[in-house]
Motif scaffolding. Structure first.
Motif, short mmCIF file in Angstrom:
data_model
loop_
_atom_site.label_atom_id
_atom_site.label_comp_id
_atom_site.label_asym_id
_atom_site.label_seq_id
_atom_site.Cartn_x
_atom_site.Cartn_y
_atom_site.Cartn_z
N LEU A 1 0.89 -1.27 -0.04
CA LEU A 1 0.19 -0.15 -0.15
C LEU A 1 1.03 1.47 0.02
N PRO A 2 0.40 2.35 -0.68
CA PRO A 2 1.16 3.58 -0.49
C PRO A 2 1.08 3.96 0.84
N ILE A 3 2.03 4.96 1.15
CA ILE A 3 2.03 5.52 2.54
C ILE A 3 0.64 6.60 2.40
N GLY A 4 -0.27 6.60 3.44
CA GLY A 4 -1.61 7.30 3.03
C GLY A 4 -2.53 6.61 2.48
N GLY A 5 -2.48 5.18 2.29
CA GLY A 5 -3.33 4.39 1.85
C GLY A 5 -4.27 3.65 2.97
N VAL A 6 -5.66 3.56 2.64
CA VAL A 6 -6.50 2.83 3.67
C VAL A 6 -7.14 2.05 2.68
N LEU A 7 -7.15 0.78 3.30
CA LEU A 7 -7.81 -0.54 2.39
C LEU A 7 -8.78 -1.44 3.62
N ALA A 8 -9.98 -1.41 3.10
CA ALA A 8 -10.63 -2.56 4.03
C ALA A 8 -10.77 -3.76 2.95
N THR A 9 -10.57 -4.85 3.87
CA THR A 9 -10.48 -6.37 3.03
C THR A 9 -11.65 -7.01 3.80
N ASP A 10 -12.09 -7.95 3.11
CA ASP A 10 -12.93 -9.23 3.74
C ASP A 10 -12.15 -10.41 4.25
N ASN A 11 -12.03 -10.43 5.65
CA ASN A 11 -11.31 -11.54 6.30
C ASN A 11 -9.85 -11.81 6.13
N ALA A 12 -9.12 -10.66 5.73
CA ALA A 12 -7.71 -10.93 5.11
C ALA A 12 -7.07 -9.57 5.62
N VAL A 13 -5.87 -10.03 6.06
CA VAL A 13 -4.74 -8.99 6.52
C VAL A 13 -3.56 -9.12 5.62
N ILE A 14 -3.12 -7.87 5.09
CA ILE A 14 -1.96 -7.72 4.20
C ILE A 14 -0.65 -7.17 5.10
N PRO A 15 0.26 -8.03 5.57
CA PRO A 15 1.13 -7.51 6.17
C PRO A 15 1.78 -6.14 5.64
N TYR A 16 2.22 -5.97 4.33
CA TYR A 16 2.50 -4.83 3.68
C TYR A 16 1.70 -3.74 3.64
N GLY A 17 0.35 -4.15 3.83
CA GLY A 17 -0.65 -3.04 3.98
C GLY A 17 -0.76 -2.64 5.34
N VAL A 18 -0.09 -3.10 6.19
CA VAL A 18 0.16 -2.46 7.63
C VAL A 18 1.35 -1.98 7.84
N GLY A 19 2.42 -2.41 7.04
CA GLY A 19 3.85 -1.65 7.06
C GLY A 19 4.80 -2.45 7.80
N VAL A 20 5.94 -2.03 7.53
CA VAL A 20 7.16 -2.56 8.54
C VAL A 20 7.18 -1.95 9.83
N ASP A 21 6.99 -0.80 9.95
CA ASP A 21 6.86 -0.36 11.47
C ASP A 21 5.59 -0.48 12.20
N ILE A 22 5.22 -1.68 12.54
CA ILE A 22 3.86 -1.91 13.03
C ILE A 22 3.46 -1.02 14.16
N GLY A 23 2.56 -0.27 14.00
CA GLY A 23 1.92 0.41 15.26
C GLY A 23 2.66 1.53 15.50
N CYS A 24 3.39 2.20 14.50
CA CYS A 24 4.07 3.49 14.68
C CYS A 24 3.00 4.49 15.01
N ARG A 25 3.42 5.49 15.84
CA ARG A 25 2.24 6.42 16.33
C ARG A 25 2.89 7.44 17.13
N MET A 26 1.89 8.51 17.04
CA MET A 26 2.19 9.67 17.80
C MET A 26 1.52 9.81 19.24
N CYS A 27 2.28 10.26 20.00
CA CYS A 27 1.80 10.44 21.62
C CYS A 27 2.26 12.06 22.08
N LEU A 28 1.22 12.60 22.53
CA LEU A 28 1.45 14.10 23.00
C LEU A 28 0.95 14.25 24.39
N SER A 29 2.14 14.59 25.23
CA SER A 29 1.61 14.81 26.72
C SER A 29 1.68 16.50 26.69
N ILE A 30 0.49 16.91 27.36
CA ILE A 30 0.29 18.53 27.61
C ILE A 30 0.51 18.66 29.27
#
Length: 483
Positions: free
Chosen positions: A129-158
């Motif tokens: 998938l391209p970066i910025g791509g969103v894809l819904a599938t039927d009972n299937a998961v695409i490892p490279y649709g998730v990406g290499v850095d699984i669960g990469c995230r933002m966290c903000l403490s105020i």
């Protein structure tokens, strides 16, 4: 009552076969039946084992039942054709998206398992998938649709601290930023912090994860390289929003961006190879190979992906807890969201698997952070739950230059002048991550007004990134780095 502490030995004793079903059952029961006794959980598992067909549609126990049913004929090595006309998907900010990303999304839309999709305004080319791509599938998961850095995230403490302290006590904030985390692709701590995520039973039950446990522990609380960062800045709230719950005003914010380190990368590569071996897609689409959630490999990947997501979150919490301790106060609000992940969600009343590779969840009233660049504002946002975007938004400004092109085309002086213009203190970082390499965040936000509402902003002031020599902006501009 404490959660049932089941063991593989106990499950085998009641008749469960050797294999992934043991890990699947233990993980499911510990999460869904944590307030029940062990005896209660074992009785349910006995009933499920006796009649797995009766539980296939059960939202909680279905994943265990699927592991117990006879497997369909193997699809190993099967040739699979793409549909000639793919599913329709909406594109946001198309005029600012490169042709390569559009082509990748059109390829993904032709997958036989594709149900719905969308392309975010920060999109650019990636693997699968391209970066910025969103894809819904039927009972299937695409490892490279998730990406290499699984669960990469933002966290903000105020923190309820006056932003003036960032300049008055700059040396203090620089020191604490340097001490809070490590940057670099192989960075490891000499002494590992304690965290409950490292006691997850999957680390002891799944052979792949067992091998990764030691390194994952040493990398817990580290931040990686590339576009990962930790930074202090100014949070501005112009008016109180119920979802965020903060009064209008200015605060000190601490923002981090990183993922699951070597753990996620190894999981992604391992299961992508399995998926490619099972589904022989045309060469240009091979990285979109999928695993069925009713297959052993698919069920294993799903568990491992979720663990990697929990691990990525734990990395952020370790860092933020250190900062809060040194500041001597707890944050008044913490906002966290992730991308590079797959979720089970309902779409038109049917459960689907939604992949967001470099895209932010933006369901109704869901909070998130969309960063700009090291000099551009980021935004605290609230999702509008737009179905046309599969309840998603961009995960940042998005690159407009490759790393190689940025190093070759941006001069040291341009970089220094830009940092000075915005009053940003940079620790580490290089030309490949310079502000010139990114799209205009305001243009990106304008393209997704229908997807999110802005409830606050974050202005970077002290930025820490990987300072690896090969990315140093002091190096000659003709040097390149891998894409």
């Amino acid at each position: 009552m404490s959660k049932p502490s089941l063991t593989g030995k106990e499950l085998r004793a009641i008749g469960y076969p050797e294999g992934p079903v043991i890990s699947v059952a233990m993980s499911t029961m510990q999460k869904a039946y944590r307030h029940e006794s062990k005896e209660y959980a074992l009785n349910i598992l006995k009933e499920l084992l006796a009649a797995p067909h009766d539980y296939v549609s059960d939202k909680t126990l279905g994943i265990i039942a699927q592991q117990l049913l006879p497997k369909p004929a193997a699809m190993e090595g099967a040739d699979i054709s793409l549909n000639q006309t793919g599913i329709h998907f909406n594109i946001f900010g198309q005029e600012h998206i490169e042709e390569g990303a559009l082509h990748q999304m059109y390829q993904a839309a032709k997958l036989p398992v594709a149900v719905a999709g969308a392309l975010m305004p920060d999109a650019h080319s990636g693997y699968g998938l391209p970066i910025g791509g969103v894809l819904a599938t039927d009972n299937a998961v695409i490892p490279y649709g998730v990406g290499v850095d699984i669960g990469c995230r933002m966290c903000l403490s105020i923190f309820d601290l006056p932003p003036k302290e960032l300049t008055d006590r700059e040396a203090f904030f620089i020191r604490e930023l340097g001490a809070a985390t490590l940057f670099g692709s192989g960075a490891q701590f000499d002494r590992s912090p304690d965290h409950a995520v490292m006691e997850n039973r999957l680390f002891y039950e799944m052979p792949l994860l067992k091998r990764l446990h030691g390194r994952a522990w040493k990398q817990l609380g580290s931040s990686g390289s590339g576009n990962h960062f930790a930074e202090f800045g100014i949070v501005t709230i112009t008016e109180k929003d119920e979802a965020l719950g903060l009064d209008a005003g200015s605060y000190i914010g601490f923002l981090t961006h990183s993922g699951s380190r070597a753990l996620g990368a190894t999981i992604a590569n391992h299961y992508t190879k399995l998926a490619i071996s099972k589904r022989r897609l045309p060469q240009e689409a091979k990285n979109l190979a999928w695993l069925g959630l009713d297959e052993e490999a698919g069920a294993e990947y799903w568990l491992a992906m979720n663990l990697a997501g929990d691990y990525a979150s734990a990395c952020h919490h370790v860092i933020h807890d250190k900062i809060a301790k040194q500041l001597g106060r707890k944050p008044v609000k913490q906002v966290e969201n992730h991308h590079n992940f797959a979720w089970k969600e309902l779409l038109d009343g049917k459960e689907v698997i939604v992949h967001r590779k470099g895209a932010t969840p933006a369901g109704k009233e869901v909070l998130g952070i969309i960063p700009g660049s090291m000099t551009a504002d980021g935004f605290i946002v609230k999702g509008k739950g737009t179905t046309a975007a599969v309840n998603s938004a961009s995960h940042g400004a998005g690159r407009k230059m490759s790393r190689t092109r940025a190093i070759q085309s941006v001069t040291d002086k341009q970089f220094r002048d830009e940092l000075k213009k915005f009053g940003v203190k940079l620790l580490g970082g290089g030309l490949d991550e310079s502000p010139f390499a990114y799209k205009d965040i305001h243009t990106v936000m304008q393209s997704q007004k229908a997807l999110v509402a802005i409830v606050g902003s974050f202005t970077p002031k002290i930025v820490k990134m990987d300072g690896a020599a090969h990315r140093s902006w002091k190096k000659k501009k003709d040097e390149t780095v891998a894409e």
